[in-house]
Design an enzyme around this catalytic site. Structure first.
Site, PDB file in Angstrom:
ATOM      1  N   LYS A 151       6.558  -5.491 -13.732  1.00 49.29           N
ATOM      2  CA  LYS A 151       6.900  -5.120 -14.975  1.00 49.29           C
ATOM      3  C   LYS A 151       7.551  -3.612 -15.123  1.00 49.29           C
ATOM      4  CE  LYS A 151       2.350  -2.775 -16.159  1.00 49.29           C
ATOM      5  NZ  LYS A 151       1.221  -2.583 -17.200  1.00 49.29           N
ATOM      6  N   ARG A 177      -9.605  -1.993 -22.518  1.00 47.58           N
ATOM      7  CA  ARG A 177      -8.250  -2.654 -22.933  1.00 47.58           C
ATOM      8  C   ARG A 177      -8.772  -4.168 -22.949  1.00 47.58           C
ATOM      9  NH1 ARG A 177      -2.625  -2.271 -19.555  1.00 47.58           N
ATOM     10  NH2 ARG A 177      -3.599  -4.248 -18.548  1.00 47.58           N
TER      11      ARG A 177
END
Length: 341
Positions: free
Chosen positions: A24, A119
Site C-alpha cells: 500500500k 482500529r
C-alpha cells in the site's frame, strides 16, 4: 530494497515468522511488487482492491491479501481479485460467502481481533460466537486470526499483547478442533517485540511494508541494523528564485490552509519555490539534502529559504522521506516514479 527484503526474511525466519509484503505504501506499483515476489515474498497485501487489480493485470504472480476490511459495495471484486481478506464484520463475511458461491470459489479469511489500538477488530469476548458463525459459511475458508497495533492508538505490540493473541489462537484451535495456518501479529511495529522475545508463541506472520522500504521499525522509527534507509529520494524542481521580504505584508487573514500565520521578520532573503505542494506530499515528513529550509507550503508550492544554497531556476532539491510523506508521494498521480535497478 532487495537487500532489505532478503535481510528481513532471514531475520524473521529465525523464529518461524513469515513475511507478508505490504504494497500500500508504494500504491501497488507493479515494478516494486515484482521485486518483492522475486525475493521470495509469496503474499502481497494492499488496503485498496484497485491496487491489487493493478498488480494482477500487470502479471504479478502471488497470493493477494486485502488489508482493509472489505466495503460491502466491493465484496464481489474482493472475491474475484483477492485470495485472502482481513475481516471483522459478520455482515461482510456473509456477503463474501454469497459471492464466493456465485463465482464457485473459496475465499480465505483472517479474523482481526481488537487488542487495544481501537482500529479494526472483533472484541475478544465476541470472538467465539463470530468464529462459530464463520465456520458455517460456505465458500469461506477461515485460515487465521490477526491483530493490528500501533496504527491508530499507537499501542505497543509488546509481549503481553502478542501472548494474548497467541492464547486466543490456541483457545480457538482447541475449542473448534481446527488449525489456524496464519496468526498475524501485526506489522513493522512488531520488530522490538520480535527481537526481545525468546518465544514468539503462535505468531507466525507479520505484515511488513515500512521496514522493507524505509529500513525502520514503525514504533519509534529507529533504523533496523544492516538495512538501507535511502531506497527512495524525492527530487523536486525549482520554478522561481527571487530576493523578497521574509514576512508577508498587507492585512493578514487565513491562508490556503485555513491558518493565520505569524511569521517573524528576518529581513530580505533569497526565496525559492518548488513545484510540489501539500496535495502531493506531507510537508512535515520530508528532509532536504541540500542546505535549504522549508518556509511553508500551499497545495501546489513549497517555499524555501534559498539564501545559503543560492540554487537557480531548473535546479533540483532532493529530500529523504518518512513513511507519511512517502505514502503521499507514491500515491500522487502528479509525481513521476523513476525506478532504478
Amino acid at each position: 530494497m532487495t537487500h532489505n527484503i532478503q535481510q528481513l526474511k532471514k531475520l524473521y525466519k529465525t523464529k518461524g515468522i513469515e513475511i507478508t509484503g505490504v504494497t500500500k505504501l508504494v500504491g501497488g506499483n507493479p515494478k516494486i511488487a515484482a521485486v518483492l515476489v522475486a525475493n521470495g515474498i509469496e503474499i502481497l497485501a494492499d488496503s485498496r482492491i484497485e491496487n491489487i487489480k493493478k498488480m494482477i493485470k500487470s502479471g504479478i504472480k502471488a497470493q493477494y491479501l486485502l488489508l482493509r476490511t472489505p466495503s460491502l459495495s466491493q465484496v464481489e471484486e474482493v472475491v474475484t481479485y483477492a485470495d485472502i481478506s482481513l475481516n471483522s464484520e459478520l455482515k461482510i463475511l456473509k456477503e463474501l460467502s454469497k459471492y464466493a458461491l456465485i463465482h464457485q470459489t473459496i475465499h480465505k479469511v483472517i479474523l482481526m481481533v481488537e487488542l487495544g489500538d481501537l482500529r479494526e477488530g472483533i472484541m475478544p469476548v465476541d470472538i467465539d460466537n463470530t468464529v462459530k458463525e464463520v465456520l458455517e459459511l460456505k465458500g469461506i475458508d477461515f485460515i487465521g486470526i490477526g491483530s493490528n497495533l500501533a496504527c491508530y492508538g499507537g499501542v505497543n505490540p509488546d509481549v503481553n499483547k502478542m501472548n494474548e493473541l497467541s492464547s486466543i489462537a490456541i483457545h480457538l484451535e482447541n475449542k473448534f478442533k481446527i488449525r489456524l495456518t496464519i496468526v498475524s501479529g501485526g506489522n513493522s511495529a512488531n520488530y522490538n517485540w520480535f527481537k526481545s522475545s525468546k518465544n514468539t508463541g503462535r505468531i507466525n506472520n507479520l505484515r511488513i511494508g515500512e521496514s522493507m522500504f524505509l529500513g525502520r521499525e514503525a514504533l519509534c522509527r529507529k533504523v533496523i541494523p544492516n538495512l538501507f534507509t535511502d531506497a527512495f529520494t524525492l527530487v523536486v524542481e525549482i520554478i522561481e528564485t527571487k530576493i523578497k521580504p521574509s514576512k508577508p505584508y498587507g492585512k493578514i487573514y487565513q491562508n490556503a490552509n485555513g491558518k493565520i500565520r505569524k511569521i517573524k521578520d528576518k529581513g530580505v532573503m533569497n526565496r525559492g519555490i518548488l513545484a510540489i505542494g501539500r496535495q502531493d506530499v506531507a510537508i512535515s515528513g520530508i528532509i532536504p539534502k541540500q542546505n535549504i529550509s522549508i518556509l511553508g507550503a500551499s497545495s501546489d508550492h513549497i517555499m524555501i529559504d534559498n539564501t545559503k544554497s543560492n540554487l537557480n531556476v531548473a535546479d533540483t532539491v532532493e529530500f529523504s522521506l518518512n513513511y507519511k510523506a512517502l505514502l503521499r508521494v507514491l500515491n500522487s498521480s502528479y509525481i513521476t516514479k523513476n525506478i532504478i535497478y
